[in-house]
Design a protein around this motif. Structure first.
Motif, PDB file in Angstrom:
ATOM      1  N   GLN A 157      61.035 103.149 118.321  1.00  0.00           N
ATOM      2  CA  GLN A 157      60.203 102.069 118.854  1.00  0.00           C
ATOM      3  C   GLN A 157      58.929 102.621 119.478  1.00  0.00           C
ATOM      4  OE1 GLN A 157      62.025 100.017 122.113  1.00  0.00           O
ATOM      5  NE2 GLN A 157      60.655  98.266 121.990  1.00  0.00           N
ATOM      6  N   ALA A 158      59.034 103.749 120.161  1.00  0.00           N
ATOM      7  CA  ALA A 158      57.868 104.333 120.827  1.00  0.00           C
ATOM      8  C   ALA A 158      56.994 105.124 119.864  1.00  0.00           C
ATOM      9  CB  ALA A 158      58.325 105.234 121.973  1.00  0.00           C
ATOM     10  N   ILE A 159      57.601 106.032 119.110  1.00  0.00           N
ATOM     11  CA  ILE A 159      56.825 106.970 118.298  1.00  0.00           C
ATOM     12  C   ILE A 159      56.196 106.307 117.082  1.00  0.00           C
ATOM     13  CG2 ILE A 159      57.026 109.043 116.831  1.00  0.00           C
ATOM     14  CD1 ILE A 159      59.012 110.133 118.916  1.00  0.00           C
ATOM     15  N   PHE A 160      56.850 105.310 116.512  1.00  0.00           N
ATOM     16  CA  PHE A 160      56.296 104.671 115.320  1.00  0.00           C
ATOM     17  C   PHE A 160      55.448 103.437 115.644  1.00  0.00           C
ATOM     18  CE2 PHE A 160      59.824 107.117 113.513  1.00  0.00           C
ATOM     19  CZ  PHE A 160      59.135 107.823 112.541  1.00  0.00           C
ATOM     20  N   SER A 161      55.258 103.135 116.928  1.00  0.00           N
ATOM     21  CA  SER A 161      54.271 102.128 117.297  1.00  0.00           C
ATOM     22  C   SER A 161      52.878 102.725 117.111  1.00  0.00           C
ATOM     23  CB  SER A 161      54.456 101.698 118.754  1.00  0.00           C
ATOM     24  OG  SER A 161      55.633 100.945 118.923  1.00  0.00           O
TER      25      SER A 161
END
Length: 221
Positions: A157-161
């Motif tokens: 959720q964080a890195i691929f945003s």
């Protein structure tokens, strides 16, 4: 992106958690916030991410962009100050205390998430699921995931945003050796041009960070 903290301080009741934090954090670099348990690492990271208000001092967010060139004339890079609401669009956050929607499947959750914060343009949800090794569980409700699987979801959720700033609080919580290796692979492959801040006591989680500082440096009374 650049984040500037000027004499930042946070107080709960009469106790100062940290004071006099003056830092300049820039894109393309990785930073680590360390310190003993209960020292205020997470409180500082949450303030940087706009989740907590400071008691004193300020935090500024600045983005850089190059306006469209006219003809063959090159345009100069311009810096733009961002308000808190605008800065939010550029920040993603991963922490063990942040919940995911457990009634959703992984695919549904990522679809839901990208309505609020776009995912990296070159990545389909199917590819993201494959990147974090959860293909076999993609159609299963997240409530049935192990704690390590849920942490992989939070990292995704964080890195691929599609954000310029990635904030990670104890990112390897509940991960086994294979999950930790995945974490480092994701950082290496997808975060090199971004501003990354890791909050942790464990060197395994921040070994790639060029700059390490302890929140205990800012314990002025």
């Amino acid at each position: 992106m650049k984040i500037s903290l000027t004499n930042a301080g946070k107080r709960f009741n009469r106790e100062w958690i940290y004071r006099g934090v003056t830092l300049e954090l820039t894109a393309g670099n990785a930073y680590a916030i360390t310190g003993p348990n209960g020292s205020g690492k997470s409180t500082l990271l949450q303030a940087i991410g706009g989740m907590l208000q400071l008691s004193e001092g300020s935090i500024g967010y600045e983005s850089s962009h190059r306006p469209s060139a006219i003809g063959n004339q090159k345009s100069e890079i311009r810096n733009q100050q961002l308000g808190d609401e605008e800065a939010y669009k550029h920040i993603s956050f991963c922490a063990p205390y942040l919940d995911v929607i457990e009634e959703m499947t992984l695919t549904e959750f990522l679809e839901f998430h990208r309505q609020f914060k776009p995912l990296l343009s070159s990545f389909s949800i199917k590819r993201i699921v494959e990147e974090i090794g959860l293909e076999a569980a993609a159609a299963k409700q997240i409530r049935y995931y192990s704690s390590g699987m849920k942490q992989r979801v939070k990292l995704a959720q964080a890195i691929f945003s599609d954000t310029a700033i990635v904030l990670l609080d104890e990112p390897c919580s509940n991960l086994d050796a294979k999950g930790i290796a995945l974490y480092h692979s994701l950082i290496s492959n997808y975060c090199k041009e971004r501003l990354v801040i890791v909050c942790s006591n464990d060197p395994v989680e921040y070994s790639f960070c060029e700059t390490v500082f302890s929140v205990t440096e800012f314990k002025k009374q």
